[in-house]
Design an enzyme around this catalytic site. Sequence first.
Site, PDB file in Angstrom:
ATOM      1  N   GLU A  27       0.849  -1.192   0.000  1.00 51.73           N
ATOM      2  CA  GLU A  27       0.000   0.000   0.000  1.00 51.73           C
ATOM      3  C   GLU A  27       0.884   1.242   0.000  1.00 51.73           C
ATOM      4  O   GLU A  27       2.008   1.224   0.514  1.00 51.73           O
ATOM      5  CB  GLU A  27      -0.876  -0.022   1.271  1.00 51.73           C
ATOM      6  CG  GLU A  27      -1.766   1.200   1.422  1.00 51.73           C
ATOM      7  CD  GLU A  27      -2.867   1.010   2.464  1.00 51.73           C
ATOM      8  OE1 GLU A  27      -2.921  -0.060   3.112  1.00 51.73           O
ATOM      9  OE2 GLU A  27      -3.685   1.941   2.615  1.00 51.73           O
ATOM     10  N   ASN A  72      -6.724   1.378   2.752  1.00 52.87           N
ATOM     11  CA  ASN A  72      -7.486   2.600   3.012  1.00 52.87           C
ATOM     12  C   ASN A  72      -7.069   3.726   2.070  1.00 52.87           C
ATOM     13  O   ASN A  72      -7.881   4.578   1.699  1.00 52.87           O
ATOM     14  CB  ASN A  72      -7.271   3.046   4.463  1.00 52.87           C
ATOM     15  CG  ASN A  72      -7.820   2.039   5.465  1.00 52.87           C
ATOM     16  OD1 ASN A  72      -8.693   1.240   5.135  1.00 52.87           O
ATOM     17  ND2 ASN A  72      -7.327   2.064   6.692  1.00 52.87           N
ATOM     18  N   ASN A 172     -12.130  -0.844  -1.057  1.00 49.09           N
ATOM     19  CA  ASN A 172     -11.493  -1.424   0.126  1.00 49.09           C
ATOM     20  C   ASN A 172     -12.309  -1.110   1.377  1.00 49.09           C
ATOM     21  O   ASN A 172     -12.660   0.053   1.610  1.00 49.09           O
ATOM     22  CB  ASN A 172     -10.088  -0.823   0.304  1.00 49.09           C
ATOM     23  CG  ASN A 172      -9.405  -1.320   1.556  1.00 49.09           C
ATOM     24  OD1 ASN A 172      -9.033  -2.498   1.641  1.00 49.09           O
ATOM     25  ND2 ASN A 172      -9.253  -0.454   2.549  1.00 49.09           N
ATOM     26  N   GLU A 173     -12.618  -2.137   2.144  1.00 50.46           N
ATOM     27  CA  GLU A 173     -13.256  -1.982   3.469  1.00 50.46           C
ATOM     28  C   GLU A 173     -14.324  -0.890   3.477  1.00 50.46           C
ATOM     29  O   GLU A 173     -14.306   0.009   4.328  1.00 50.46           O
ATOM     30  CB  GLU A 173     -12.188  -1.705   4.543  1.00 50.46           C
ATOM     31  CG  GLU A 173     -11.211  -2.847   4.706  1.00 50.46           C
ATOM     32  CD  GLU A 173     -10.282  -2.728   5.916  1.00 50.46           C
ATOM     33  OE1 GLU A 173     -10.179  -1.637   6.507  1.00 50.46           O
ATOM     34  OE2 GLU A 173      -9.651  -3.750   6.255  1.00 50.46           O
ATOM     35  N   TYR A 244      -6.960  -9.406  11.256  1.00 52.79           N
ATOM     36  CA  TYR A 244      -5.671  -9.207  11.929  1.00 52.79           C
ATOM     37  C   TYR A 244      -5.796  -9.705  13.361  1.00 52.79           C
ATOM     38  O   TYR A 244      -6.803  -9.457  14.017  1.00 52.79           O
ATOM     39  CB  TYR A 244      -5.301  -7.725  11.953  1.00 52.79           C
ATOM     40  CG  TYR A 244      -5.033  -7.139  10.578  1.00 52.79           C
ATOM     41  CD1 TYR A 244      -3.814  -7.344   9.943  1.00 52.79           C
ATOM     42  CD2 TYR A 244      -6.000  -6.376   9.920  1.00 52.79           C
ATOM     43  CE1 TYR A 244      -3.558  -6.808   8.684  1.00 52.79           C
ATOM     44  CE2 TYR A 244      -5.759  -5.839   8.656  1.00 52.79           C
ATOM     45  CZ  TYR A 244      -4.530  -6.061   8.049  1.00 52.79           C
ATOM     46  OH  TYR A 244      -4.282  -5.532   6.806  1.00 52.79           O
ATOM     47  N   GLU A 292      -6.457  -9.425   3.078  1.00 52.84           N
ATOM     48  CA  GLU A 292      -5.612  -8.839   4.134  1.00 52.84           C
ATOM     49  C   GLU A 292      -5.630  -9.779   5.326  1.00 52.84           C
ATOM     50  O   GLU A 292      -6.707 -10.052   5.867  1.00 52.84           O
ATOM     51  CB  GLU A 292      -6.122  -7.459   4.575  1.00 52.84           C
ATOM     52  CG  GLU A 292      -5.849  -6.363   3.570  1.00 52.84           C
ATOM     53  CD  GLU A 292      -6.188  -4.972   4.102  1.00 52.84           C
ATOM     54  OE1 GLU A 292      -6.024  -4.724   5.310  1.00 52.84           O
ATOM     55  OE2 GLU A 292      -6.635  -4.142   3.290  1.00 52.84           O
ATOM     56  N   GLN A 352       1.449  -6.707   5.224  1.00 57.44           N
ATOM     57  CA  GLN A 352       1.735  -6.381   3.850  1.00 57.44           C
ATOM     58  C   GLN A 352       3.075  -7.018   3.495  1.00 57.44           C
ATOM     59  O   GLN A 352       3.446  -7.977   4.170  1.00 57.44           O
ATOM     60  CB  GLN A 352       1.725  -4.869   3.690  1.00 57.44           C
ATOM     61  CG  GLN A 352       0.331  -4.269   4.024  1.00 57.44           C
ATOM     62  CD  GLN A 352       0.165  -2.806   3.622  1.00 57.44           C
ATOM     63  OE1 GLN A 352       1.003  -2.202   2.984  1.00 57.44           O
ATOM     64  NE2 GLN A 352      -0.971  -2.210   4.036  1.00 57.44           N
TER      65      GLN A 352
HETATM   66  O1  AHR Z   1      -3.102  -3.077   5.960  1.00 55.03           O
HETATM   67  C1  AHR Z   1      -3.311  -1.904   6.689  1.00 55.03           C
HETATM   68  C2  AHR Z   1      -4.737  -1.408   6.609  1.00 55.03           C
HETATM   69  O2  AHR Z   1      -5.581  -2.325   7.254  1.00 55.03           O
HETATM   70  C3  AHR Z   1      -5.332  -1.287   5.231  1.00 55.03           C
HETATM   71  O3  AHR Z   1      -5.047  -0.069   4.631  1.00 55.03           O
HETATM   72  C4  AHR Z   1      -6.801  -1.403   5.503  1.00 55.03           C
HETATM   73  O4  AHR Z   1      -7.496  -1.943   4.409  1.00 55.03           O
HETATM   74  C5  AHR Z   1      -6.896  -2.246   6.747  1.00 55.03           C
HETATM   75  O5  AHR Z   1      -7.726  -1.688   7.689  1.00 55.03           O
END
Ligand code: AHR
Length: 505
Positions: A27, A72, A172-173, A244, A292, A352
Site C-alpha cells: 500500500e 485505506n 477497500n473496506e 488481523y 488482508e 503487507q
Molecule cells: O493493511 C493496513 C490497513 O488495514 C489497510 O489499509 C486497511 O485496508 C486495513 O484496515
Amino acid sequence: MKTATLILDRDYAIGEVDKRLFGSFIEHLGRAVYGGIYEPGHPTADQYGFRRDVMEMVRRLDVPVVRYPGGNFVSGFNWEDSIGPRESRPKRLDLAWFTTETNEVGLHEFVRWCREAGTEPMYAINLGTRGPDAARSIVEYCNHPSGTQLSDLRIKNGAKDPFGIKLWCLGNEMDGPWQICAKTAYEYGRAAHESAKLMKWVDPSIELVACGSSAYDMPTFGTWEYQMLMECYEDVDYVSLHRYYNNRAGNTPDFLARSLDLDGFIKTVVSICDAVGGTKHSKKKLNLSFDEWNVWYHSNEQDEEIKKRDRWGRALPLLEDIYNFEDALLVGALLITFLRNADRVKIACMAQLVNVIAPIMTRTGGGVWAQTIYWPLLCVSKYGRGTALRPVVKSPEYACTDYDHVPYVDATAVLREDGSIAIFAINRSMTEDIELTADLRGFGDLAVAQHLYLHHDDVNAVNTELQPENVRLQESKGGAVDGGQLRIALPRLSFNTIILAPKRN
Ligand code: AHR
C-alpha cells in the site's frame, strides 16, 4: 511423549491449491513503497530506483500476486495522478493515513516492479471518492490494446503492450467508518454492481473481488455480506475477507488458538455466499479472497505518537510491527487453515510485504532482513503448491479462553506435482515435543526427504538487522517412514514442513 495422528489418503482431496493463496500486499503507506521497495540512491537501487536487495527477498518468497495501491489509501486516490511525467504528478494529502503522497511511484513503475519481482498486480479501484467512471477508465488505460484516448495515453507514457491486469478489487473496506466515503451495504452493492458491469464490458477477461466486511467483529458482519451480494453476486468472482490478530493480553495459548477463529470466519462467509447464491437460484459458486491477513498490534502505540508528531509527513515509519517467534507460529497456523479451505479460498494476501506489518524489513539507507513471519510463508509458498489433501488429524487438546478444544497439533498436507507430499504441522504445546504418526494410504513407498522447522526457546525472540537469523529455519534428521507409517517428532512450539518423497529403487 504425547502422540498425534494424521491420516492422508491419495483419494481424499480438497482441491487444487490456487497459487494466489501466497499473495501479498503493498500500500502507499508508511515505508512500504518509499524506503521499502523503492529507494533511489540506495547502494542496491536499480536504474529505476528499486532496491535489488528487497527484490531478492521478495523473489525468494515467490509471491504470485501483490494487491496495490491500498488499502485505506485507495479510497481517496486518483489513479490519473500516478501516470505521466513524474515532475508533473501532483503531491496530495492522503486522508487515510494523514501523510503526503508524492506519486513518485505510480502505475507504470509498479507494473515494472511486478514484472521484475515475478509477480502480478492485483489492482484496487477507488469506490470511496470515485466510482464506475474512474473504474472503467483505468481498466481501459491498462488493458485495452490501442486506438482510444486512454489506451494511446498508456502507449505515450511508455507502455506499448497492455498491462493485462487480470485481478481487480472493487474498493477497500467500504463498511468501515474510518474509510474515506464509507457506504451502506446497499450503496456499496449498487456501486460494485455498476462498476463491475462497466469494467467487464471493457475487458471481459478480468476477475473482480467485492468488499466483504472489514473484520469478523464488525457489528454489520454477515448482513453486510448478504445485502451487498444481493446487489452484485452475478457480477463478481470473489468476496474479500480481512483479519488481523493480536496478543495484547500476552497469553500465548490463547493467541495460538486464533487459527480456529479464522476457520470459523471462512466457513461463515462461505455459508453466506452460498445462501445468496441459493436465494438467487444461481448456479455460480462465489470464492473467497482473503486479501488482508496477519498479526498487527506491536506498532499501534508508536503510530499514535508518529501521527501526532508528524501529520502530513512523507514515508513515515508507520505500522512497523517487529514480529516475534509466537507471531510466526500463528502465521504458520493461519497458512495451514488457508490450505484446509483451499476449495473456496483462492486468494490470500499477507498484509503487507515490506516494512508495513511485513515479513521483510529495511533500514532506509541500510540493510534488509527477514522478520520471523517470513519463514512460514516461505515454506508454504515454496512447498505448498499442488493438490490440497483432506487430512484427518487427532491430537491431544487444551482448553483456552475462547475454545474448550484446541488441538496441540494441527496439520495439513499437499500432494505436489513431482509426487512428493508436503506436510505442514504446528505443535502448540508450550512444554512438550509431540510425536506425529501419519498413516499414508495409497502413496506407495515414501521416505522423509526433508524436515524443516521453526522453533525458538523464547516466544518473544525477534530478528533485527544486527541479528537477522535469531529466528530461522532449522533442519532435523529424526523422522522415518516405515510400512506406510511416518513417525516424526514435532518440537514443542514449532512450525514444521516435512517433505516425503517417493523412494527411488
Ligand atoms: O493493511 C493496513 C490497513 O488495514 C489497510 O489499509 C486497511 O485496508 C486495513 O484496515
